[in-house]
Design a protein around this motif. Structure first.
Motif, PDB file in Angstrom:
ATOM      1  N   ASP A  17       0.721  -1.238   0.008  1.00  0.00           N
ATOM      2  CA  ASP A  17      -0.053  -0.124   0.032  1.00  0.00           C
ATOM      3  C   ASP A  17       0.878   1.202   0.011  1.00  0.00           C
ATOM      4  N   PRO A  18       0.197   2.297  -0.687  1.00  0.00           N
ATOM      5  CA  PRO A  18       1.160   3.710  -0.651  1.00  0.00           C
ATOM      6  C   PRO A  18       1.304   4.188   0.743  1.00  0.00           C
ATOM      7  N   ASP A  19       2.740   4.781   1.068  1.00  0.00           N
ATOM      8  CA  ASP A  19       3.162   5.436   2.109  1.00  0.00           C
ATOM      9  C   ASP A  19       2.795   6.919   1.932  1.00  0.00           C
ATOM     10  N   VAL A  20       1.745   7.664   2.194  1.00  0.00           N
ATOM     11  CA  VAL A  20       1.583   9.092   2.179  1.00  0.00           C
ATOM     12  C   VAL A  20       1.840   9.809   3.200  1.00  0.00           C
ATOM     13  N   ARG A  21       2.681  10.779   3.115  1.00  0.00           N
ATOM     14  CA  ARG A  21       3.179  11.926   4.183  1.00  0.00           C
ATOM     15  C   ARG A  21       3.023  13.331   3.805  1.00  0.00           C
ATOM     16  N   TYR A  22       3.310  14.072   4.657  1.00  0.00           N
ATOM     17  CA  TYR A  22       3.254  15.465   4.284  1.00  0.00           C
ATOM     18  C   TYR A  22       5.009  16.054   4.561  1.00  0.00           C
ATOM     19  N   THR A  23       5.446  17.116   3.800  1.00  0.00           N
ATOM     20  CA  THR A  23       6.726  17.588   4.265  1.00  0.00           C
ATOM     21  C   THR A  23       6.290  18.694   5.068  1.00  0.00           C
ATOM     22  N   PRO A  24       7.489  19.162   5.832  1.00  0.00           N
ATOM     23  CA  PRO A  24       7.236  20.347   6.631  1.00  0.00           C
ATOM     24  C   PRO A  24       6.463  21.474   6.045  1.00  0.00           C
ATOM     25  N   SER A  25       6.460  21.804   4.723  1.00  0.00           N
ATOM     26  CA  SER A  25       5.781  22.783   4.004  1.00  0.00           C
ATOM     27  C   SER A  25       4.451  22.484   3.441  1.00  0.00           C
ATOM     28  N   LYS A  26       3.797  21.282   4.093  1.00  0.00           N
ATOM     29  CA  LYS A  26       2.437  20.682   3.945  1.00  0.00           C
ATOM     30  C   LYS A  26       2.365  20.291   2.472  1.00  0.00           C
ATOM     31  N   GLN A  27       3.287  19.848   1.803  1.00  0.00           N
ATOM     32  CA  GLN A  27       3.169  19.175   0.399  1.00  0.00           C
ATOM     33  C   GLN A  27       2.986  17.861   0.714  1.00  0.00           C
ATOM     34  N   ALA A  30       3.737  10.600  -2.026  1.00  0.00           N
ATOM     35  CA  ALA A  30       3.279   9.346  -1.754  1.00  0.00           C
ATOM     36  C   ALA A  30       4.557   8.427  -1.988  1.00  0.00           C
ATOM     37  N   ARG A  31       4.911   7.393  -1.578  1.00  0.00           N
ATOM     38  CA  ARG A  31       5.886   6.523  -1.904  1.00  0.00           C
ATOM     39  C   ARG A  31       5.192   5.319  -1.991  1.00  0.00           C
ATOM     40  N   ILE A  32       5.750   4.800  -3.278  1.00  0.00           N
ATOM     41  CA  ILE A  32       5.228   3.334  -3.860  1.00  0.00           C
ATOM     42  C   ILE A  32       6.148   2.579  -4.253  1.00  0.00           C
ATOM     43  N   THR A  33       5.893   1.138  -4.108  1.00  0.00           N
ATOM     44  CA  THR A  33       6.787   0.282  -4.824  1.00  0.00           C
ATOM     45  C   THR A  33       6.061  -0.413  -5.820  1.00  0.00           C
ATOM     46  N   VAL A  34       6.591  -0.376  -7.067  1.00  0.00           N
ATOM     47  CA  VAL A  34       6.056  -1.158  -8.137  1.00  0.00           C
ATOM     48  C   VAL A  34       7.019  -2.390  -8.520  1.00  0.00           C
ATOM     49  N   ALA A  35       6.063  -3.558  -8.518  1.00  0.00           N
ATOM     50  CA  ALA A  35       6.847  -4.872  -8.765  1.00  0.00           C
ATOM     51  C   ALA A  35       6.746  -5.050 -10.283  1.00  0.00           C
ATOM     52  N   VAL A  36       7.803  -5.196 -10.958  1.00  0.00           N
ATOM     53  CA  VAL A  36       7.737  -5.327 -12.513  1.00  0.00           C
ATOM     54  C   VAL A  36       8.589  -6.734 -12.730  1.00  0.00           C
ATOM     55  N   GLN A  48      13.054 -18.726 -16.646  1.00  0.00           N
ATOM     56  CA  GLN A  48      13.571 -18.018 -15.560  1.00  0.00           C
ATOM     57  C   GLN A  48      12.655 -16.759 -15.282  1.00  0.00           C
ATOM     58  N   ASN A  49      12.172 -16.604 -13.982  1.00  0.00           N
ATOM     59  CA  ASN A  49      11.419 -15.477 -13.658  1.00  0.00           C
ATOM     60  C   ASN A  49      12.161 -14.268 -12.696  1.00  0.00           C
ATOM     61  N   HIS A  50      12.114 -13.176 -12.851  1.00  0.00           N
ATOM     62  CA  HIS A  50      12.341 -12.228 -11.885  1.00  0.00           C
ATOM     63  C   HIS A  50      11.795 -11.256 -11.749  1.00  0.00           C
ATOM     64  N   THR A  51      11.598 -10.626 -10.390  1.00  0.00           N
ATOM     65  CA  THR A  51      10.824  -9.363 -10.247  1.00  0.00           C
ATOM     66  C   THR A  51      11.556  -8.442  -9.615  1.00  0.00           C
ATOM     67  N   ASP A  52      11.708  -7.073 -10.202  1.00  0.00           N
ATOM     68  CA  ASP A  52      12.306  -6.114  -9.743  1.00  0.00           C
ATOM     69  C   ASP A  52      11.239  -5.272  -8.909  1.00  0.00           C
ATOM     70  N   PHE A  53      11.711  -4.676  -7.765  1.00  0.00           N
ATOM     71  CA  PHE A  53      10.840  -3.855  -6.860  1.00  0.00           C
ATOM     72  C   PHE A  53      11.350  -2.376  -7.047  1.00  0.00           C
ATOM     73  N   ILE A  54      10.731  -1.586  -7.584  1.00  0.00           N
ATOM     74  CA  ILE A  54      11.097  -0.119  -8.039  1.00  0.00           C
ATOM     75  C   ILE A  54      10.367   0.894  -7.065  1.00  0.00           C
ATOM     76  N   GLN A  55      11.255   1.462  -6.349  1.00  0.00           N
ATOM     77  CA  GLN A  55      10.660   2.694  -5.459  1.00  0.00           C
ATOM     78  C   GLN A  55      10.167   3.911  -6.330  1.00  0.00           C
ATOM     79  N   VAL A  56       8.983   4.520  -6.164  1.00  0.00           N
ATOM     80  CA  VAL A  56       8.551   5.448  -6.767  1.00  0.00           C
ATOM     81  C   VAL A  56       8.137   6.411  -5.957  1.00  0.00           C
ATOM     82  N   VAL A  57       8.492   7.962  -6.260  1.00  0.00           N
ATOM     83  CA  VAL A  57       7.914   8.980  -5.462  1.00  0.00           C
ATOM     84  C   VAL A  57       6.748   9.751  -6.055  1.00  0.00           C
TER      85      VAL A  57
END
Length: 173
Positions: A17-27, A30-36, A48-57
């Motif tokens: 699930d997404p990790d949603v936060r606010y910066t000190p300037s109230k912006q 969301a940080r998500i991880t996409v499995a490709v 052969q199978n492989h999954t990459d877990f890619i961090q997205v902001v």
């Protein structure tokens, strides 16, 4: 210095699930991880199978979309840019490097994990007009015959006068 090109397109499923936060300037961020996943054959012919877990902001409006519609298992298309940054970890005192995708746009894809009631997750996009009904094929054929559009190309290039200068041709449509 020449201008570079930095474009990333990912299609995969959310690993958590997404990790949603606010910066000190109230912006909102969301940080998500996409499995490709990817698949290939080895030299022995084994699959052969492989999954990459890619961090997205995702920032601002894209972060809102993540918070409202994305859940673990949901398919998503992410377009953005690759970002590499460094920082000093306050807890360990180590210098760290982070590579992540900064999302410019998110597209929710159909399918994926179902919610508790068994219904698939669906994001309703705003409708900007009535959907167009597809015309039956027989109506298109009769329209072609009535207008004289047959199967051939409707423009005869011999009708265009040769003025000797390419680019000055008036195309009649």
């Amino acid at each position: 210095m020449s201008r570079g090109f930095n474009k990333v397109i990912l299609m995969g499923n959310l690993a958590k699930d997404p990790d949603v936060r606010y910066t000190p300037s109230k912006q909102k961020v969301a940080r998500i991880t996409v499995a490709v996943g990817r698949q290939w054959k080895s030299k022995t012919g084994e699959i052969q199978n492989h999954t990459d877990f890619i961090q997205v902001v995702a920032w601002s409006f894209s972060a809102d979309i993540c918070e409202k519609y994305l859940r673990k298992g949901r398919p998503v298309l992410v377009e953005g840019r690759l970002s590499v940054r460094d920082f000093d970890d306050a807890r360990t005192g180590q210098h760290r490097w982070v590579t992540e995708v900064v999302a410019d746009s998110l597209t929710l894809l159909p399918g994926g994990k179902r919610d508790e009631e068994g219904e698939p997750f669906r994001a309703s996009a705003p409708s900007y007009g009535a959907p167009r009904a597809a015309a039956p094929q027989e109506d298109l054929g009769s329209l072609r015959d009535e207008k004289g559009f047959g199967d051939e190309f409707p423009l005869d290039f011999s009708e265009i006068p040769d003025e000797g200068t390419p680019g000055d041709v008036d195309i009649p449509f």
